[in-house]
Design a protein around this motif. Structure first.
Motif, short mmCIF file in Angstrom:
data_model
loop_
_atom_site.label_atom_id
_atom_site.label_comp_id
_atom_site.label_asym_id
_atom_site.label_seq_id
_atom_site.Cartn_x
_atom_site.Cartn_y
_atom_site.Cartn_z
N VAL A 41 0.88 -1.18 0.00
CA VAL A 41 0.00 0.00 0.00
C VAL A 41 0.92 1.23 0.00
CG1 VAL A 41 -1.81 -1.21 1.32
CG2 VAL A 41 -0.12 0.17 2.56
N TYR A 42 0.35 2.42 -0.18
CA TYR A 42 1.17 3.65 -0.09
C TYR A 42 1.52 3.91 1.38
CZ TYR A 42 0.84 5.15 -4.96
OH TYR A 42 0.98 5.23 -6.32
N GLY A 43 2.76 4.39 1.60
CA GLY A 43 3.20 4.75 2.94
C GLY A 43 3.35 6.26 3.06
N ASN A 67 0.83 3.35 19.00
CA ASN A 67 0.88 2.40 17.88
C ASN A 67 2.14 2.65 17.04
OD1 ASN A 67 0.29 0.54 15.94
ND2 ASN A 67 -1.68 1.37 15.40
N LEU A 69 5.47 2.50 14.39
CA LEU A 69 5.59 2.53 12.93
C LEU A 69 6.60 1.49 12.44
CD1 LEU A 69 5.84 6.37 12.27
CD2 LEU A 69 3.79 4.95 12.55
N HIS A 72 11.37 1.44 7.24
CA HIS A 72 11.69 0.91 5.91
C HIS A 72 13.15 1.21 5.58
CE1 HIS A 72 7.35 1.35 6.04
NE2 HIS A 72 7.24 0.54 5.00
N THR A 122 11.22 -3.02 21.02
CA THR A 122 11.34 -3.70 19.73
C THR A 122 11.11 -2.69 18.61
OG1 THR A 122 9.00 -4.26 19.79
CG2 THR A 122 10.55 -5.93 20.61
N VAL A 123 11.57 -3.06 17.41
CA VAL A 123 11.33 -2.21 16.24
C VAL A 123 10.94 -3.11 15.07
CG1 VAL A 123 13.79 -2.19 15.56
CG2 VAL A 123 12.28 -0.36 14.78
N ALA A 124 10.00 -2.62 14.27
CA ALA A 124 9.55 -3.37 13.08
C ALA A 124 10.31 -2.84 11.87
CB ALA A 124 8.04 -3.17 12.90
N ARG A 126 11.33 -3.39 7.52
CA ARG A 126 11.12 -4.13 6.27
C ARG A 126 11.81 -3.46 5.10
NH1 ARG A 126 6.99 -4.46 2.08
NH2 ARG A 126 5.75 -2.56 1.95
N PRO A 147 3.89 4.62 8.18
CA PRO A 147 2.65 3.86 8.29
C PRO A 147 1.94 3.91 6.94
CG PRO A 147 2.28 6.06 9.12
CD PRO A 147 3.73 6.01 8.65
N SER A 148 0.89 3.14 6.78
CA SER A 148 0.05 3.27 5.59
C SER A 148 -0.48 4.70 5.55
CB SER A 148 -1.08 2.25 5.64
OG SER A 148 -1.76 2.32 6.87
N GLU A 185 -1.51 -4.87 3.40
CA GLU A 185 -0.26 -4.59 4.09
C GLU A 185 0.59 -5.85 4.30
OE1 GLU A 185 -3.27 -4.03 5.02
OE2 GLU A 185 -3.56 -1.88 5.34
N VAL A 188 3.42 -9.25 9.29
CA VAL A 188 4.31 -8.82 10.38
C VAL A 188 4.63 -10.04 11.26
CG1 VAL A 188 4.63 -7.29 12.37
CG2 VAL A 188 3.32 -6.49 10.39
N SER A 238 0.93 -6.71 19.50
CA SER A 238 1.15 -5.64 18.55
C SER A 238 0.12 -4.59 18.85
CB SER A 238 0.96 -6.16 17.13
OG SER A 238 1.27 -5.13 16.21
N PRO A 239 0.56 -3.40 19.22
CA PRO A 239 -0.39 -2.42 19.73
C PRO A 239 -1.48 -2.07 18.72
CG PRO A 239 1.86 -1.77 20.20
CD PRO A 239 1.95 -2.94 19.28
O1 TXA Z 1 2.74 -3.04 4.09
C1 TXA Z 1 2.96 -2.38 5.10
O2 TXA Z 1 3.39 -2.88 6.15
C2 TXA Z 1 2.69 -0.86 5.00
C3 TXA Z 1 3.67 -0.25 4.02
C4 TXA Z 1 3.56 1.25 3.96
O3 TXA Z 1 4.97 -0.65 4.36
N1 TXA Z 1 2.80 -0.26 6.29
C5 TXA Z 1 1.89 -0.42 7.28
O4 TXA Z 1 2.15 0.33 8.41
O5 TXA Z 1 0.93 -1.16 7.17
P1 TXA Z 1 1.08 0.56 9.57
O6 TXA Z 1 1.71 1.55 10.46
O7 TXA Z 1 -0.23 0.88 8.98
O8 TXA Z 1 1.03 -0.84 10.32
C6 TXA Z 1 2.15 -1.25 11.07
C7 TXA Z 1 1.75 -2.40 11.97
C8 TXA Z 1 0.84 -1.95 13.10
O9 TXA Z 1 -0.12 -2.96 13.33
C9 TXA Z 1 1.81 -1.82 14.26
O10 TXA Z 1 1.17 -2.01 15.51
C10 TXA Z 1 2.79 -2.94 13.96
O11 TXA Z 1 2.94 -2.92 12.56
N2 TXA Z 1 4.09 -2.70 14.61
C11 TXA Z 1 4.97 -1.71 14.32
N3 TXA Z 1 6.03 -1.76 15.16
C12 TXA Z 1 5.83 -2.80 15.99
C13 TXA Z 1 6.54 -3.39 17.09
N4 TXA Z 1 7.70 -2.88 17.50
N5 TXA Z 1 6.02 -4.46 17.70
C14 TXA Z 1 4.84 -4.99 17.28
N6 TXA Z 1 4.10 -4.49 16.27
C15 TXA Z 1 4.58 -3.42 15.63
#
Ligand code: TXA
Ligand code: MG
Length: 348
Positions: A41-43, A67, A69, A72, A122-124, A126, A147-148, A185, A188, A238-239
């Motif tokens: 999706v678009y970020g 919540n 982010l 990338h 922790t950090v997400a 990709r 985020p999206s 999306e 994760v 995951s918050p």
């Molecule tokens: O496809 C995708 O993942 C898109 C594109 C733009 O990369 N991004 C996306 O971001 O969907 P967002 O912010 O809409 O969703 C991120 C998800 C959320 O559910 C958030 O809680 C989870 O990832 N998340 C982020 N950091 C986290 C962490 N440290 N621990 C657990 N969950 C995490």
């Protein structure tokens, strides 16, 4: 009516113009916000190590600060620079699926601001597979938190037009490379737990992940009880998981293959009440549905169309959208997850 308040640059999705990519990278380095396409999706991107820029992204989306982010990066080496540990399973999964629609949750490195991770340890991360996203990340040379690019809890954008209409003037620049090919999306996966846990199903399926790293723990179900013990500040794995998410303006109701009769009754009642009814259908249904979108029978094709179909039904003024649920099988997990969340009411 489309009215472009924000500078939008149209790009060839496969060979983006280097001048436009340099302009976007400069904006990010200056603390600006750039909406860009990924394969999912678009970020809505900001310099991930610039706390003020990241706060602007939260403000633009109306997203609660708890919540976190996704960060990338251009490649696995850049991912290693933002984490504190790079376990063997991160090596295996990144080698198998990056660049691509997979996000790994790992121990956070010291450079990542609290704003990005919502204070979690922790950090997400990709590495996205879209050529425009990759070109931007290579050019900018810093991690980009994104985020999206939709207002909080609304449908994710799969076109630049969705971004424009959803977030108005929040972005300093929108990179428009047409529709995103995956459409939902990223998957994760939390690698800080053993066995790893899928926090959000997506295009990469559990079976594909398990072929690379062995068994995974069961995913928390949307709407299910919070998991207990050690998962983060609020006890949530995951918050973002428990929110009503990815929702159209219209009320969305899921019905099973054997509930066609009840769905048709619901359509008749709504039509009698003067409500505009839409439908995402896998098969023909004899019912007064004003806007029918026939949906593909295969999960990847369905996912690609899902958000644009729902955006379209919202734009058509639908009050109620009836959605025929796809089969309960693992390859449909990502699509079913988004549909279930969209069907939850705000107070659930
Ligand atoms: O496809 C995708 O993942 C898109 C594109 C733009 O990369 N991004 C996306 O971001 O969907 P967002 O912010 O809409 O969703 C991120 C998800 C959320 O559910 C958030 O809680 C989870 O990832 N998340 C982020 N950091 C986290 C962490 N440290 N621990 C657990 N969950 C995490
Ligand atoms: Mg989102």
């Amino acid at each position: 009516m489309l009215c472009y308040l924000v500078p939008t640059v149209s790009l060839d999705p496969l060979r983006p113009d280097p001048g436009a990519i340099r302009r976007a990278a400069r904006l990010l380095l200056d603390g600006g916000i750039v909406a860009f396409p990924t394969e999912t999706v678009y970020g809505l991107g900001a310099h991930a190590l610039d706390a003020a820029a990241v706060r602007r992204v939260f403000a633009a989306k109306g997203r609660p600060a708890f919540n976190p982010l996704i960060v990338h990066v251009a490649d696995a080496a850049a991912a290693r620079a933002v984490v504190a540990e790079w376990p063997p399973k991160a090596e295996l999964l990144s080698a198998a699926f990056w660049p691509g629609p997979l996000t790994l949750v790992l121990r956070r490195g010291p450079t990542v601001p609290d704003e990005v991770t919502a204070g979690l340890d922790t950090v997400a991360v990709r590495v996205p597979g879209h050529p425009v996203a990759l070109a931007l990340l290579r050019e900018v040379g810093v991690p980009v938190a994104a985020p999206s690019a939709n207002p909080f809890a609304r449908l994710s954008p799969t076109t630049a037009g969705h971004v424009e209409r959803g977030l108005g003037e929040a972005a300093d620049l929108i990179l428009d490379a047409g529709a995103t090919p995956v459409g939902i999306e990223s998957t994760v996966v939390d690698l800080t737990r053993e066995p790893p846990v899928i926090l959000r199903p997506g295009a990469v399926t559990a079976a594909e992940l398990e072929r690379v790293v062995g068994p995974l723990a069961a995913s928390p179900q949307p709407g299910g009880p919070p998991r207990s013990g050690g998962e983060g500040r609020d006890g949530l794995a995951s918050p973002g998981l428990l929110e009503r998410h990815y929702a159209p303006r219209a009320e969305l109701r899921l019905f099973g293959a054997e509930e066609g009769g009840a769905a048709a009754d619901a359509a008749r009642v709504a039509a009698r009440e003067g409500r505009t009814v839409g439908g995402l259908l896998l098969r023909a249904l004899e019912a007064p549905i004003r806007h029918v979108v026939p949906m593909p029978q295969k999960p990847a094709a369905y996912a690609r169309l899902l958000y644009s179909a729902l955006h379209g039904l919202d734009d058509a003024g639908c009050d109620l959208v009836l959605v025929e649920a796809p089969p309960e099988s693992p390859e449909w997990a990502g699509v079913l997850d988004r549909l279930r969340r969209a069907a939850r009411r705000p107070d659930e």
